[in-house]
Design a protein around this motif. Sequence first.
Motif, mmCIF file in Angstrom:
data_model
loop_
_atom_site.group_PDB
_atom_site.id
_atom_site.type_symbol
_atom_site.label_atom_id
_atom_site.label_comp_id
_atom_site.label_asym_id
_atom_site.label_seq_id
_atom_site.Cartn_x
_atom_site.Cartn_y
_atom_site.Cartn_z
ATOM 1 N N GLY B 450 -24.541 -24.495 5.729
ATOM 2 C CA GLY B 450 -25.239 -23.354 5.137
ATOM 3 C C GLY B 450 -24.325 -22.393 4.414
ATOM 4 O O GLY B 450 -24.806 -21.558 3.655
ATOM 5 N N ILE B 453 -22.053 -23.328 -0.098
ATOM 6 C CA ILE B 453 -22.460 -22.956 -1.451
ATOM 7 C C ILE B 453 -22.283 -21.459 -1.655
ATOM 8 O O ILE B 453 -21.713 -21.003 -2.662
ATOM 9 C CB ILE B 453 -23.917 -23.393 -1.709
ATOM 10 N N PHE B 456 -18.581 -20.586 -2.152
ATOM 11 C CA PHE B 456 -18.053 -20.882 -3.482
ATOM 12 C C PHE B 456 -18.571 -19.872 -4.496
ATOM 13 O O PHE B 456 -17.820 -19.393 -5.352
ATOM 14 C CB PHE B 456 -18.419 -22.304 -3.912
ATOM 15 N N LEU B 457 -19.857 -19.520 -4.381
ATOM 16 C CA LEU B 457 -20.400 -18.565 -5.334
ATOM 17 C C LEU B 457 -19.684 -17.224 -5.196
ATOM 18 O O LEU B 457 -19.374 -16.571 -6.192
ATOM 19 C CB LEU B 457 -21.907 -18.381 -5.118
#
Lengths: 246, 522, 364
Positions: B450, B453, B456-457
Amino acid sequence: MSEGRRLYLDGVSVVFDGFRALNNLSLIVEPGELRSVIGPNGAGKTTMMDVITGKTRPTAGKVLFGETDLTRMDEAGIANLGIGRKFQKPTMFDALTVFENLELALKAPRGPIACLRWKLNGEARTRIEQTMAEIGLTERAQDLAGILSHGQRQWLEIGMLLMQDPELLLVDEPVAGMTDSETEHTAALLVRIAGRRSVVVVEHDLEFVRALGRRVTVLCDGSVLSEGSIDHVQNDQRVIEVYLGR
Amino acid sequence: MKHPVLILLLLCALALPARAQDAFTAGLTGLGTGFNQTAEAVDRLGASGDPRALPLLRALADGRLLRQADGTLLIRGDAGVQDALTNAAAEAAGAEPVRLNNRVRVALRGALGRLQLVSPDPADRQAAAEAVFRSRSAENVPLLDAALARETVPAIRARLALALAASRLMADDPQNKLLGVTALGATSSPEARAVLLEARATNPAIAAQIEEAVAAIDQRLAVRRAAETLFQGLSLGSVLLLAALGLAVTFGVMGVINMAHGEFVMLGAYTTFIVQEALRGIPMLAPWSLPLAVPAAFLVTAACGAAMERGLIRHLYGRPLETLLMTFGVGMMIQQSVRLAFGAQNREIISPPWMQGTLMLPGEIAVTQNRLWILVFSLVILGLTVAAIRFTRFGLEMRAVTQKRAIAASMGIRTGHMDALTFAFGSGIAGIAGVALSQIDNVSPNLGTGYIIDSFLVVVFGGVGSLAGTLVGAFGLGIINKILEPWAGAVLAKVFVLVAAMLFIQRKPRGLFAQKGRAAEA
Amino acid sequence: MSLAVAPPVADARLRLGLRAGLGIFVLLLGIMPLLNLLPVTHPLHVSDFLVSVTGKWICYAILALSLDLAWGYAGILSLGHGAFFALGGYAMGMHLMRLIGPRGVYGHPVLPDFMVFLGYQELPWYWLGFDSFPFAMLMVLLVPGMLALIVGFLSFRSRITGVYLSILTQAMTFALMLAFFRNDMGFGGNNGFTDFKELLGFALNTSAARAGLFYASLVALVLSFLICLRLTRSKYGRVLTAIRDAESRVRFLGYNTTSHKLFAFVLSAMLAGLAGALYVPQVGIINPGEFSPANSIEAVIWVAVGGRGTLVGAVLGAFTVNGLKTWLTSAAPDLWLFVLGALFVAVTLFLPKGLIGLIKGRVQ
């Protein structure tokens, strides 16, 4: 206003994080002219090429190609206007053959659909074969570009430049890694082209610049230090100090 | 009819010490003889304020108060039947439950409320304050005044004050009413607001003052809501920061894209679990298992990171897409190993007492302790990371290697060694994040999935290579998410934030804190 | 075709061999539903299970081809191709839901069961038209295509490449997954669509319909292969390869790389959508799980295992990895994720050109 001007740089500055790579640089290249640009490392030669070809946006100043303002265009648009560039480090497509590299460079419609419908006709083939003969790579037509030697890569990139049929050629260190006879051949080629096209050559090799025998611009710290014949600049005290004297 | 009562009174007088011969015993008179008499007795007991009346009236309300023919009152409790006055065990034979009707019930409700207000048990008093607030009657004003004067627990005082103000509003004289309005307007309670709005209809004379008070409450509520949203945003931001910080080192500084980063976070959480289980039998250390898990998780994941860098990643330097796929595969294997070793179900991590519960900040802003700790913890870890990079020899060499590898090598820095250390450092931070996240998230094998992502953003949004950017990115995305949540819902808010971050990255591919100049041109 | 672009002889022989192999493979696939008709006792009988699972793999092979076009040729490593696949699947699912008509549990003449359950009064506007097969097929291509066009345009224009683009596409499919899990999106939330009844007038639970879908998928695979082949063998294909290897150099030659990449990306998304649309009626369900980022990245590994940058490789990889998956998930379910993870590691470290590279190495 631009009569007699192929390329016109007016007060161009490029600032990277406070570092002035180009400092109020002005330069005029006339149609059909062959111009050599020399200067010590970090003088801004490559940055100047980057500005002309759209890789770097100038912080200030004008860049005109004929009547067209280049600062508003991207690399592809500028290339399609008729400005071709050969890089200091020869760059091509290693996974494609020599022939295919030249075919990609050949002046033709550039859109995806046009490329999809592209048929290699006799005229195009003849042009590619002529160019391969010119750059001495006829034998290597079906070899992948990735396996060529450094000198052959230099030639291939010059060949690609020729295929683009540009109005203005920007040539960055074309003879690095070439033998003496190859260097002579290149000088002759550039001189021959220069009759019809404008050519700007960036080079370290002063013998080569002398062999070209045309107008020389000396860059230092991002602006023009001296301009004139090779003899003129070689006798310019400032040039001797910053460049030749070392 | 009155005869037995007299006997009872006499008996009581004899049985009890003199000081007990007071309002309480007097109040019992008539209880159980008839509905009206019972109701009156209940009223008297309620007014007596005597703590002994409370259990008796409760028994009455529950139908557990029995009356023998001789008038003796008995209470049926869990432990058997007792005499209501002496608490002595008694025989229930022949006793009848005291019966109730509506009048008695109404009296009971009021009396219980009043008595509870003086109960020694704070929970009783709290409940009573609620009850009195709800019933709102001007009669309660003196009682509440007295209770407020005695009360020492702040939370109950606040409820009492609210009840008092609301009761004042029901008084007949305008003076009292205005006092109530002013007091209600000084709170930041939605209930007070509702009471005021209700009163506005019936009190046109003081409508202006009521409006003013409502506006004052609204303003305070808005501030509180904003503060709570801000805290929730900061809390989410701290989670994102923790998850992204290790990535900011491995991806931001080294440029290695590690899709197993989430699995390192998960390993950190499982290390917390293992440390907890290992220390369970050692009473001296057991309470400290969470702080002790921090270095343990760092070491475990740093070791995994170093092994992964030396064994696998270094063979793929310069091939980021392959690195991405390879590390994804490693993450998959780590996840499956943990699933086989620990099972797929969630593992329970016990929070230490100092991390439990809710803290009330001034202005009734509720803050959960564990989230507050994680917020502080994330900033401390960020500070330590920055310090390690800025001020230590390790940080200096690390920066040297990532900026100009060849020159660093020529100066005698073992670049391969530094790569492994840097990657281990970033992985270790991921492990520490896992310790913190074990407090608020389910510790299961897919804990890390979870976060990858989002992490990284955050790193890209903040600007690759900039820890300040990661900080601003994490808190920025966290707060935006929580601001959107009330009107978009949790899931859609998350979707919006993802889309917004994607659009932002497309507008500014180098992120908020872009590195400029020639270094960025490469 | 011409001497100038003809590949070296060994390469040409190999390519011929691979094509022949692929042709035989397609033929074998083609007779599978026929062998299924043989009596169960016949030695050449192919079980229902094998036919249905092969039908799925064919769809995966189309997805692999589409991903190979983007990644293997244009260098766009999309970690969101599962989203295009799922969107195509959802478009087809919407058509199938509309075809259920009054046969649903609630018997509503128009609204699908989940809408009745959620208290919808009428069909949301974006469901209109899906009762028409041609319209639904158009949407199967257009919806993924439009999404690819928007995401691609914004990204390519901003020169977002490499891992940044990968992460962005992964975030895209993740965001879509979260959105599709919501009930009020009007796509059935968690449960998605299922209980399909018919397609083009054929009841889906008949073996004839299953064989029909199988052949439709096989034809789609062959067509997709030919489209990709036509594309990659043209000068356009060489431009894509050039962009993959040195994008900025291609710009200096005067090619607008944004439009070239966009063309490939959109076409690729459409193929993925087509694959999803063929997949859904065969498996009988579509739900938001199809958007899961893990699905997209798994598709990447099919291509990597087969050999990216070769069309045969993409098809080979899809069949190999999925065959392995089907076998292992029943034989040793705990092992499968290890094997898949190990495949990622092994292919990137030891087999960067995939199985095709291995075969090429042997031949040369």
